[in-house]
Design an enzyme around this catalytic site. Structure first.
Site, short mmCIF file in Angstrom:
data_model
loop_
_atom_site.label_atom_id
_atom_site.label_comp_id
_atom_site.label_asym_id
_atom_site.label_seq_id
_atom_site.Cartn_x
_atom_site.Cartn_y
_atom_site.Cartn_z
N PHE A 11 0.80 -1.22 -0.02
CA PHE A 11 -0.03 0.14 -0.02
C PHE A 11 0.76 1.33 -0.02
O PHE A 11 0.80 2.06 -0.80
CB PHE A 11 -0.96 0.05 1.29
CG PHE A 11 -1.68 1.19 1.71
CD1 PHE A 11 -2.29 1.88 0.73
CD2 PHE A 11 -1.38 1.72 2.99
CE1 PHE A 11 -2.82 3.00 1.11
CE2 PHE A 11 -2.06 2.93 3.33
CZ PHE A 11 -2.88 3.68 2.41
N ILE A 12 1.68 1.36 1.19
CA ILE A 12 2.48 2.89 1.14
C ILE A 12 3.76 2.87 0.19
O ILE A 12 3.91 3.61 -0.70
CB ILE A 12 3.05 3.04 2.37
CG1 ILE A 12 1.85 2.95 3.49
CG2 ILE A 12 3.77 3.89 2.60
CD1 ILE A 12 2.28 3.01 5.07
N ASP A 31 9.44 -7.37 -3.33
CA ASP A 31 8.26 -7.70 -2.51
C ASP A 31 7.89 -9.21 -2.93
O ASP A 31 8.00 -9.63 -3.94
CB ASP A 31 7.28 -6.83 -3.09
CG ASP A 31 6.09 -6.72 -2.15
OD1 ASP A 31 5.71 -5.58 -1.86
OD2 ASP A 31 5.59 -7.88 -1.86
N ASN A 32 7.66 -9.86 -1.91
CA ASN A 32 7.26 -11.37 -1.95
C ASN A 32 5.66 -11.15 -2.31
O ASN A 32 5.30 -12.53 -2.29
CB ASN A 32 7.62 -11.99 -0.76
CG ASN A 32 6.86 -11.61 0.52
OD1 ASN A 32 5.98 -10.70 0.56
ND2 ASN A 32 7.17 -12.38 1.93
N LEU A 76 10.38 -1.24 3.95
CA LEU A 76 8.85 -1.39 4.14
C LEU A 76 8.51 -2.74 4.36
O LEU A 76 7.49 -3.13 4.77
CB LEU A 76 8.10 -0.57 3.06
CG LEU A 76 8.23 0.87 3.13
CD1 LEU A 76 7.37 1.27 1.61
CD2 LEU A 76 7.75 1.76 4.40
N THR A 95 10.27 -12.82 10.09
CA THR A 95 10.45 -12.12 8.98
C THR A 95 11.10 -10.50 9.01
O THR A 95 11.73 -10.03 8.53
CB THR A 95 9.29 -11.99 8.18
OG1 THR A 95 8.96 -13.43 7.81
CG2 THR A 95 9.36 -11.36 6.78
N ALA A 119 10.87 1.79 8.06
CA ALA A 119 9.39 2.07 8.50
C ALA A 119 9.29 1.14 9.64
O ALA A 119 9.22 -0.19 9.90
CB ALA A 119 8.44 1.34 7.52
N TYR A 151 3.93 -7.84 16.59
CA TYR A 151 4.38 -6.71 15.63
C TYR A 151 5.13 -5.48 16.24
O TYR A 151 6.13 -5.20 15.74
CB TYR A 151 2.96 -6.27 14.89
CG TYR A 151 3.47 -5.13 13.86
CD1 TYR A 151 3.95 -5.76 12.50
CD2 TYR A 151 3.09 -3.84 13.72
CE1 TYR A 151 4.48 -4.91 11.62
CE2 TYR A 151 3.33 -3.12 13.12
CZ TYR A 151 3.95 -3.58 11.90
OH TYR A 151 4.28 -2.65 10.82
N LYS A 155 9.05 -4.52 15.64
CA LYS A 155 9.56 -3.22 15.17
C LYS A 155 10.33 -2.66 15.96
O LYS A 155 11.23 -1.84 15.70
CB LYS A 155 8.08 -2.24 14.88
CG LYS A 155 7.41 -2.85 13.66
CD LYS A 155 8.21 -2.34 12.43
CE LYS A 155 7.89 -3.01 11.21
NZ LYS A 155 8.87 -2.79 10.02
#
Ligand code: UDP
Length: 326
Positions: A11-12, A31-32, A76, A95, A119, A151, A155
């Site tokens: 998306f971003i 991107d996977n 990202l 991941t 990000a 999550y 991060k």
């Protein structure tokens, strides 16, 4: 400029692709396609100044080469979305942390210093309720943490890696804590509230408010977000800094539901669902989330151009257009 965007089919990321190609830069996306999609890049796939690789950031054999080519890197690539995080708590940790560490290591070894923007997320602030969230606040990690917080923990680990590489290896990396970002190409499938409410309102279906709906968020249009990310990445004084990126107009989820119904001219009802039903398990929601933007505004000139109503109108028009075409 050569720009590498990991997670650039998402998306971003795909909006960053639009911005940089529009400016004449060369862009490479890896991107996977786990949550991203080729459709998000469809208009660029044949361009000579654009390259797309379907690969996982953790195992991609050409990562070192791509990093060495880049002047700027937006990192990202991550497992994102509340539904997905709850479903795949191990993948989130594995991941997100391994991907960031591998990328930073590749930058360290590539022989020069591309600018890196990594990000992170407002999720790292955890379930705090006290006012606007500042980058230098102490963070709360819930004891006995259910996977819901994986999550945020992943991060935080990414942030710690980034700041350590900045300090010990002089890598010019900026960490951005992204607050709720909305706009075209965001999907409701992984939980995000705005695309879900817009689709429900247009279809005349009940808007599913989770919990009592008094929880609040501040939303930013992705087209504003990418302008801010670009300015931050181009700013000489952000190396080794954490910066909140978002808007600070808070709205409750109940009000958001009413607003989506009103803007769509819909007669949808609002339905409140307990969290256990919504997420299929016990869930600790974040009651309020609003960024303190003092640091961001001290670094860049750009101010968001999109109001929430303008974004909702645009999304509603796009859903109607898609449905009309199908
Ligand atoms: N939410 C909701 N209905 C939905 C999807 C989400 O009421 O169909 C709520 C969700 O519980 C949260 C808020 O909307 O309180 C924002 O959810 P989202 O997943 O978009 O972002 P985040 O929770 O990461 O801020």
């Amino acid at each position: 400029m050569h720009v590498l965007i990991t997670g650039g089919a998402g998306f971003i990321g795909s909006h960053l692709v639009d911005l940089h190609l529009g400016r004449g830069d060369k862009v490479h996306v890896v991107d996977n396609l786990s949550t991203g999609s080729r459709d998000n890049l469809a208009s660029h796939l044949d361009r000579a100044d654009f390259h797309f690789t379907e690969a996982d950031i953790v195992t991609w054999p050409s990562l070192d080469e791509a990093v060495g080519w880049a002047d700027r890197i937006y990192h990202l690539a991550a497992v994102v979305g509340v539904f997905r995080v709850l479903e795949r708590p191990i993948d989130v940790m594995a991941t997100n942390i391994a991907g960031s560490e591998r990328l930073l290591r590749a930058v360290d070894h590539c022989g020069w210093r591309p600018q890196v923007l990594l990000a992170s997320s407002s999720e790292v602030y955890g379930p705090r309720v006290d006012g606007c969230l500042r980058e230098d606040m102490d963070l709360i990690v819930q004891a006995d943490a259910p996977p819901r917080w994986n999550y945020a923990i992943s991060k935080l680990a990414d942030e710690a890696f980034a700041l350590s590489y900045a300090r010990t290896k002089a890598i010019p990396v900026t960490v951005v804590r992204l607050f709720n970002t909305v706009g075209p190409r965001q999907r409701g499938r992984y939980g995000m509230v705005v695309p879900r409410f817009v689709s429900q309102a247009v279809a005349g279906d009940p808007l599913t408010v989770f919990g009592d709906g008094t929880q609040s968020r501040s939303f930013t249009d992705v087209r504003d977000t990418v302008q801010m990310l670009d300015q931050l990445a181009g700013c000489a004084t952000t190396d080794g800094l954490i910066v909140n990126v978002g808007g600070n107009h808070e709205i409750s989820i109940n009000e958001l539901a009413e607003r989506a119904i009103e803007r769509a001219g819909s007669s949808s009802p609002v339905e409140h669902l307990p969290y256990e039903v919504a997420y299929g398990q016990e869930y600790v929601d974040i009651p309020h989330r609003c960024p303190d933007l003092t640091r961001l505004h001290g670094l860049i000139e750009y101010r968001p151009q999109w109001t929430l109503d303008a974004t909702l109108d645009d999304l509603i028009a796009r859903v109607r257009h898609r449905e009309g075409a199908s």
